[in-house]
Design an enzyme around this catalytic site. Structure first.
Site, PDB file in Angstrom:
ATOM      1  N   TYR A  74       1.030  -0.899   0.132  1.00 25.10           N
ATOM      2  CA  TYR A  74      -0.058   0.264  -0.209  1.00 25.10           C
ATOM      3  C   TYR A  74       1.026   1.126  -0.104  1.00 25.10           C
ATOM      4  O   TYR A  74       0.780   2.729  -0.981  1.00 25.10           O
ATOM      5  CB  TYR A  74      -0.669  -0.331   1.402  1.00 25.10           C
ATOM      6  CG  TYR A  74      -2.142   0.659   1.044  1.00 25.10           C
ATOM      7  CD1 TYR A  74      -3.335   1.145   0.777  1.00 25.10           C
ATOM      8  CD2 TYR A  74      -1.570   2.434   1.556  1.00 25.10           C
ATOM      9  CE1 TYR A  74      -4.282   1.697   0.631  1.00 25.10           C
ATOM     10  CE2 TYR A  74      -2.382   3.563   1.653  1.00 25.10           C
ATOM     11  CZ  TYR A  74      -3.774   3.413   1.123  1.00 25.10           C
ATOM     12  OH  TYR A  74      -4.831   4.211   1.280  1.00 25.10           O
ATOM     13  N   PHE A 136      -6.740  21.102 -23.869  1.00 21.57           N
ATOM     14  CA  PHE A 136      -7.772  19.427 -23.931  1.00 21.57           C
ATOM     15  C   PHE A 136      -8.338  20.036 -23.052  1.00 21.57           C
ATOM     16  O   PHE A 136      -8.199  20.628 -22.281  1.00 21.57           O
ATOM     17  CB  PHE A 136      -5.888  18.511 -23.484  1.00 21.57           C
ATOM     18  CG  PHE A 136      -7.387  17.040 -23.712  1.00 21.57           C
ATOM     19  CD1 PHE A 136      -7.732  16.639 -25.081  1.00 21.57           C
ATOM     20  CD2 PHE A 136      -7.001  16.430 -22.490  1.00 21.57           C
ATOM     21  CE1 PHE A 136      -8.057  15.259 -25.170  1.00 21.57           C
ATOM     22  CE2 PHE A 136      -7.847  15.174 -22.686  1.00 21.57           C
ATOM     23  CZ  PHE A 136      -7.679  14.713 -23.933  1.00 21.57           C
ATOM     24  N   ASP A 137      -9.575  18.374 -23.299  1.00 22.63           N
ATOM     25  CA  ASP A 137     -10.735  19.340 -22.975  1.00 22.63           C
ATOM     26  C   ASP A 137     -11.296  19.153 -21.495  1.00 22.63           C
ATOM     27  O   ASP A 137     -11.450  20.154 -21.065  1.00 22.63           O
ATOM     28  CB  ASP A 137     -11.407  18.138 -23.582  1.00 22.63           C
ATOM     29  CG  ASP A 137     -11.258  16.646 -23.809  1.00 22.63           C
ATOM     30  OD1 ASP A 137     -10.436  16.021 -23.145  1.00 22.63           O
ATOM     31  OD2 ASP A 137     -11.857  16.281 -24.337  1.00 22.63           O
ATOM     32  N   ASP A 227       1.710  19.763 -21.004  1.00 23.73           N
ATOM     33  CA  ASP A 227       0.974  18.690 -20.654  1.00 23.73           C
ATOM     34  C   ASP A 227       1.375  17.401 -22.004  1.00 23.73           C
ATOM     35  O   ASP A 227       1.795  17.391 -23.139  1.00 23.73           O
ATOM     36  CB  ASP A 227      -0.404  19.251 -21.617  1.00 23.73           C
ATOM     37  CG  ASP A 227      -1.540  17.898 -21.408  1.00 23.73           C
ATOM     38  OD1 ASP A 227      -1.144  16.649 -21.881  1.00 23.73           O
ATOM     39  OD2 ASP A 227      -2.253  18.395 -21.979  1.00 23.73           O
ATOM     40  N   ALA A 229       1.077  14.388 -22.799  1.00 25.13           N
ATOM     41  CA  ALA A 229       0.829  12.878 -23.234  1.00 25.13           C
ATOM     42  C   ALA A 229       1.264  12.211 -24.585  1.00 25.13           C
ATOM     43  O   ALA A 229       1.305  11.064 -24.625  1.00 25.13           O
ATOM     44  CB  ALA A 229      -1.116  13.109 -23.679  1.00 25.13           C
ATOM     45  N   LYS A 270      -1.352   7.408 -23.574  1.00 27.89           N
ATOM     46  CA  LYS A 270      -0.848   7.536 -25.014  1.00 27.89           C
ATOM     47  C   LYS A 270       0.600   7.081 -25.744  1.00 27.89           C
ATOM     48  O   LYS A 270       1.159   5.992 -25.231  1.00 27.89           O
ATOM     49  CB  LYS A 270      -0.590   8.908 -25.256  1.00 27.89           C
ATOM     50  CG  LYS A 270      -2.259  10.003 -25.401  1.00 27.89           C
ATOM     51  CD  LYS A 270      -3.344   9.932 -24.395  1.00 27.89           C
ATOM     52  CE  LYS A 270      -4.637  10.175 -24.346  1.00 27.89           C
ATOM     53  NZ  LYS A 270      -5.206  10.451 -23.300  1.00 27.89           N
ATOM     54  N   HIS A 463     -19.213  17.086 -24.763  1.00 26.30           N
ATOM     55  CA  HIS A 463     -18.899  15.462 -26.011  1.00 26.30           C
ATOM     56  C   HIS A 463     -19.195  14.424 -25.130  1.00 26.30           C
ATOM     57  O   HIS A 463     -19.891  13.378 -25.882  1.00 26.30           O
ATOM     58  CB  HIS A 463     -18.000  16.157 -26.992  1.00 26.30           C
ATOM     59  CG  HIS A 463     -16.637  16.577 -25.602  1.00 26.30           C
ATOM     60  ND1 HIS A 463     -16.749  16.783 -24.471  1.00 26.30           N
ATOM     61  CD2 HIS A 463     -15.373  15.814 -25.860  1.00 26.30           C
ATOM     62  CE1 HIS A 463     -14.967  16.813 -24.488  1.00 26.30           C
ATOM     63  NE2 HIS A 463     -14.779  15.689 -25.072  1.00 26.30           N
TER      64      HIS A 463
END
Length: 475
Positions: A74, A136-137, A227, A229, A270, A463
């Site tokens: 853990y 990004f969204d 960001d 990804a 990604k 969306h």
């Protein structure tokens, strides 16, 4: 093999997943049942799934083997330290928090950085504005639900599908500095540098631009979050396009890129190729207070900071995937597959954004000029593509961009794009040819495609779960 024009995939396929073929009549009923929203389709009803490359691709045998090394303790898991060591080696970042995926990282750093500005400067967060080359969204959504506005300061050519440019994902640095001054630097809690820039068509950002942005940010004492990804794809484009980097490895370019940020948030689903996982990392002790606040919030939102919502085996797999995703031949194949699809679509008269990484972006505004932005032409195109060929794709346009949270008005969208996202090592050239042929049929019927209107519209990230119906007229 250097002189060959077309090279095959640099892998062997050992396991296959059967998919079913369906009839046009079946698909028409399925998309209506899904509220004219491909997100709500059952995957069993999809023949080629181009909705996303997030956790939908193949993994390597080394990644699969690494799963068996997982330490499921853990706290203090040795698998966490394996992941943290990989982050330090690849990016040069000393402070690591694993998360279940990219939005897990966002739900930690975004409220912490906004609260930090609010507390230190005694500010009203409703006056704050976060800046990006293009959000990004989910990054936009997390920013807005924390009471902060967003502003995109992309280059002039970013959404012009008639123009080719080596680094269409770049910030417009003049606009960036103007936006900072207009808002007041104290009202800018962070700058997000998205590499590659997904919403602009998977377009890369140059190291020169990263450095310029970082220098501006330091001038105004604003933290920069990368960001990340698709960090490896971005490094590949730099290697291929930016002067002075042709002889450098993907690894060395990656290390340099991350000198020009203070932290990184990553959906590891990604370029790191895992089915589930994310990272939130900070460069050094200059961000120690933010790191500690994020660790505390991680316990509430994700899990103990040395597992962050991931099992030990998943952290081991991610540690390996970060390296495997940087393979030179892998990246060359992946980018060429996207280029093949874009070139094939252009040859049949379907205008696309310049080929970038991870996806082909079709200019739905040009293909469906009779459908206004208010009736979401790219989303209508996605529904038609599914009806014709069982191919699921995703809109990157007005539907995704959404409404101004303060006024409720639709935000102006620079382009109406349909994203055909290519999962890693999943589809072959034959699939690309089928997609191109499907678009030839869609193009024939384009004038008859109808716009869409809401029957259900969520307040945030609409969306994903919105339901729509076709308008009475086509446009």
């Amino acid at each position: 093999m250097e002189n060959f024009k077309h090279l095959p995939e640099p892998f062997r396929i050992r396991v296959v997943e059967p998919v079913k073929r369906t009839t046009r009549q079946y698909r028409e009923q399925a998309i209506i049942k899904a509220g004219m929203n491909p997100f709500l389709l059952d995957s069993d009803d999809v023949f080629i799934d181009l909705l996303t490359d997030s956790g939908t691709g193949s993994i390597t045998q080394n990644m699969q083997a690494a799963m068996f090394r997982g330490d499921e303790a853990y706290s203090g898991s040795r698998s966490f330290y394996a992941l943290a060591d990989a982050v330090k080696d690849i990016f040069g970042y000393a402070l690591t928090i694993p998360t279940h995926q990219g939005r897990g990282a966002e739900q930690l750093y975004i409220p912490v950085l906004i609260k930090k500005r609010e507390k230190e400067k005694g500010l009203d967060r409703s006056k704050m504005v976060a800046l990006s080359n293009y959000f990004f969204d989910t990054t936009q959504g997390h920013t807005q639900i924390n009471g902060c506005r967003i502003q995109n300061v992309h280059s002039n050519d970013a959404f012009n599908t008639s123009v080719d440019s080596d680094f269409k994902g770049n910030f417009d640095t003049d606009k960036l500095e103007t936006a900072i001054i207009a808002a007041g630097a104290e009202n800018v809690p962070y700058i997000v540098n998205t590499i590659t820039c997904n919403s602009a068509g998977g377009q890369p950002v140059s190291i020169a631009n990263m450095k310029a942005v970082y220098n501006i940010a330091r001038k105004y004492e604003i933290p920069v979050i990368m960001d990340s990804a698709r960090f490896a794809e971005n490094a590949y484009f730099i290697q291929q396009r930016e002067s002075g980097y042709q002889d450098q490895s993907i690894e060395s370019i990656t290390r340099e890129m991350y000198q020009y940020a203070d932290g990184l948030a990553m959906s590891a689903k990604k370029d790191a190729m895992v089915q589930m996982g994310g990272l939130l990392c900070f460069k050094d002790e200059s961000m120690a207070d933010v790191y500690q606040e994020c660790r505390t919030l991680c316990v509430v939102q994700e899990g103990f900071p040395t597992y962050g919502g991931l099992e030990g085996g998943a952290m081991e797999r991610l540690a390996v995937g970060l390296y495997d995703g940087m393979r030179q031949d892998w990246l060359a194949y992946r980018i060429s597959q996207v280029r093949y699809l874009v070139e094939g679509l252009e040859q049949i008269g379907v205008c696309c954004q310049q080929a970038g990484g991870h996806a082909a972006f079709v200019d739905a505004g040009k293909l469906l000029p009779h459908i206004p932005a208010s009736q979401f032409p790219a989303h209508a195109l996605a529904c038609e593509l599914y009806k014709v060929a069982g191919i699921r794709a995703v809109e990157i346009g007005s539907l995704l961009l959404g409404r101004d949270p303060q006024t409720g008005q639709q935000l102006p969208c620079p382009a109406e794009l349909l994203r055909l996202t290519i999962p890693r090592a999943t589809y072959t050239q034959t699939h690309m040819d089928f997609i191109i042929e499907a678009f030839s049929h869609v193009k024939e019927n384009a004038p008859k495609i109808k716009g869409l209107t809401f029957t259900y519209e969520p307040d945030v990230l609409r969306h994903f779960t919105a339901r729509l119906t076709e308008t009475d007229t086509n446009g």
